[in-house]
Write a protein that holds these residues in place. Structure first.
Motif, PDB file in Angstrom:
ATOM      1  N   LEU A  22      -7.774  11.857  22.699  1.00  0.00           N
ATOM      2  CA  LEU A  22      -7.849  10.397  22.781  1.00  0.00           C
ATOM      3  C   LEU A  22      -7.126   9.887  24.029  1.00  0.00           C
ATOM      4  CD1 LEU A  22      -9.065   8.002  21.338  1.00  0.00           C
ATOM      5  CD2 LEU A  22      -6.956   7.802  20.028  1.00  0.00           C
ATOM      6  N   GLU A  23      -6.006  10.494  24.368  1.00  0.00           N
ATOM      7  CA  GLU A  23      -5.284  10.100  25.583  1.00  0.00           C
ATOM      8  C   GLU A  23      -6.117  10.399  26.831  1.00  0.00           C
ATOM      9  OE1 GLU A  23      -1.593  12.192  25.052  1.00  0.00           O
ATOM     10  OE2 GLU A  23      -0.707  10.522  23.925  1.00  0.00           O
TER      11      GLU A  23
ATOM     12  N   LYS B 298      -9.550   7.517  31.185  1.00  0.00           N
ATOM     13  CA  LYS B 298     -10.809   7.229  31.876  1.00  0.00           C
ATOM     14  C   LYS B 298     -11.184   5.743  31.807  1.00  0.00           C
ATOM     15  CE  LYS B 298     -12.724  10.386  33.400  1.00  0.00           C
ATOM     16  NZ  LYS B 298     -12.508  10.945  34.736  1.00  0.00           N
ATOM     17  N   ILE B 299     -10.548   5.010  30.913  1.00  0.00           N
ATOM     18  CA  ILE B 299     -10.866   3.594  30.718  1.00  0.00           C
ATOM     19  C   ILE B 299      -9.989   2.760  31.660  1.00  0.00           C
ATOM     20  CG2 ILE B 299     -10.990   1.702  29.050  1.00  0.00           C
ATOM     21  CD1 ILE B 299     -12.801   4.116  28.323  1.00  0.00           C
ATOM     22  N   THR B 300     -10.642   2.039  32.546  1.00  0.00           N
ATOM     23  CA  THR B 300      -9.927   1.185  33.495  1.00  0.00           C
ATOM     24  C   THR B 300     -10.522  -0.222  33.442  1.00  0.00           C
ATOM     25  OG1 THR B 300     -11.414   1.553  35.366  1.00  0.00           O
ATOM     26  CG2 THR B 300      -9.645   3.185  35.026  1.00  0.00           C
ATOM     27  N   VAL B 301      -9.928  -1.128  34.169  1.00  0.00           N
ATOM     28  CA  VAL B 301     -10.459  -2.490  34.224  1.00  0.00           C
ATOM     29  C   VAL B 301     -11.863  -2.506  34.817  1.00  0.00           C
ATOM     30  CG1 VAL B 301      -8.217  -3.636  34.275  1.00  0.00           C
ATOM     31  CG2 VAL B 301      -9.322  -2.981  36.416  1.00  0.00           C
ATOM     32  N   GLU B 302     -12.226  -1.474  35.543  1.00  0.00           N
ATOM     33  CA  GLU B 302     -13.544  -1.367  36.174  1.00  0.00           C
ATOM     34  C   GLU B 302     -14.593  -0.761  35.242  1.00  0.00           C
ATOM     35  OE1 GLU B 302     -13.871  -2.313  39.538  1.00  0.00           O
ATOM     36  OE2 GLU B 302     -11.824  -3.022  39.260  1.00  0.00           O
TER      37      GLU B 302
ATOM     38  N   LEU C 276     -11.647  -2.679  23.716  1.00  0.00           N
ATOM     39  CA  LEU C 276     -11.795  -1.235  23.527  1.00  0.00           C
ATOM     40  C   LEU C 276     -10.430  -0.552  23.507  1.00  0.00           C
ATOM     41  CD1 LEU C 276     -13.361   1.442  23.394  1.00  0.00           C
ATOM     42  CD2 LEU C 276     -13.575   1.310  25.901  1.00  0.00           C
ATOM     43  N   THR C 277      -9.567  -0.894  24.433  1.00  0.00           N
ATOM     44  CA  THR C 277      -8.240  -0.286  24.515  1.00  0.00           C
ATOM     45  C   THR C 277      -7.428  -0.579  23.257  1.00  0.00           C
ATOM     46  OG1 THR C 277      -8.298  -0.477  26.912  1.00  0.00           O
ATOM     47  CG2 THR C 277      -6.143  -0.129  25.917  1.00  0.00           C
ATOM     48  N   THR C 278      -7.528  -1.786  22.749  1.00  0.00           N
ATOM     49  CA  THR C 278      -6.816  -2.139  21.518  1.00  0.00           C
ATOM     50  C   THR C 278      -7.278  -1.265  20.368  1.00  0.00           C
ATOM     51  OG1 THR C 278      -6.460  -4.422  22.225  1.00  0.00           O
ATOM     52  CG2 THR C 278      -6.391  -3.992  19.849  1.00  0.00           C
ATOM     53  N   GLU C 279      -8.580  -1.071  20.239  1.00  0.00           N
ATOM     54  CA  GLU C 279      -9.092  -0.219  19.162  1.00  0.00           C
ATOM     55  C   GLU C 279      -8.636   1.227  19.337  1.00  0.00           C
ATOM     56  OE1 GLU C 279     -13.253   1.223  17.187  1.00  0.00           O
ATOM     57  OE2 GLU C 279     -13.072  -0.847  17.844  1.00  0.00           O
ATOM     58  N   ILE C 280      -8.679   1.726  20.548  1.00  0.00           N
ATOM     59  CA  ILE C 280      -8.225   3.099  20.801  1.00  0.00           C
ATOM     60  C   ILE C 280      -6.750   3.243  20.453  1.00  0.00           C
ATOM     61  CG2 ILE C 280      -7.752   4.769  22.648  1.00  0.00           C
ATOM     62  CD1 ILE C 280     -10.446   3.898  23.889  1.00  0.00           C
TER      63      ILE C 280
END
Length: 103
Positions: free
Chosen positions: A18-19, A24-28, A42-46
């Motif tokens: 998960l980390e 890989k998840i960025t503002v872009e 998405l980040t909150t759910e992760i």
């Protein structure tokens, strides 16, 4: 290495997967083919799933199973954002760990 029984190490391995996804998840990140309205959502759910994993909560495994499902959210994100091979590796490892931890 993945063990063949449910251990703290297996839970920690799922957290590391998960980390890796989170890295890989960025503002872009393009979320066009997902149900998320923003990267923050998405980040909150992760992060919520990660907290459940730290508690060894099986609900987290179910939520991740949904995200890692074929044509699921993470696969769509990885394809749209050009990290599909890394996703495939992470997904395969998750699938193995999921089977171990659900027994």
């Amino acid at each position: 290495m993945i063990s063949d029984r449910n251990t703290d190490g297996d839970w920690n391995a799922v957290i590391k997967i998960l980390e890796a996804v989170k890295s890989k998840i960025t503002v872009e990140t393009d979320l066009l083919w997902t149900s998320y309205n923003s990267v923050e959502e998405l980040t909150t759910e992760i992060n919520e799933i990660e907290n459940l994993l730290r508690e060894k909560n099986n609900k987290a495994l179910e939520l991740l199973g949904y995200l890692f499902a074929p044509t699921g959210t993470l696969q769509e994100i990885s394809m749209q954002n050009e990290w599909i091979q890394e996703y495939m590796n992470l997904s395969s490892e998750f699938d193995t760990l999921y089977k171990i931890l659900k027994t």
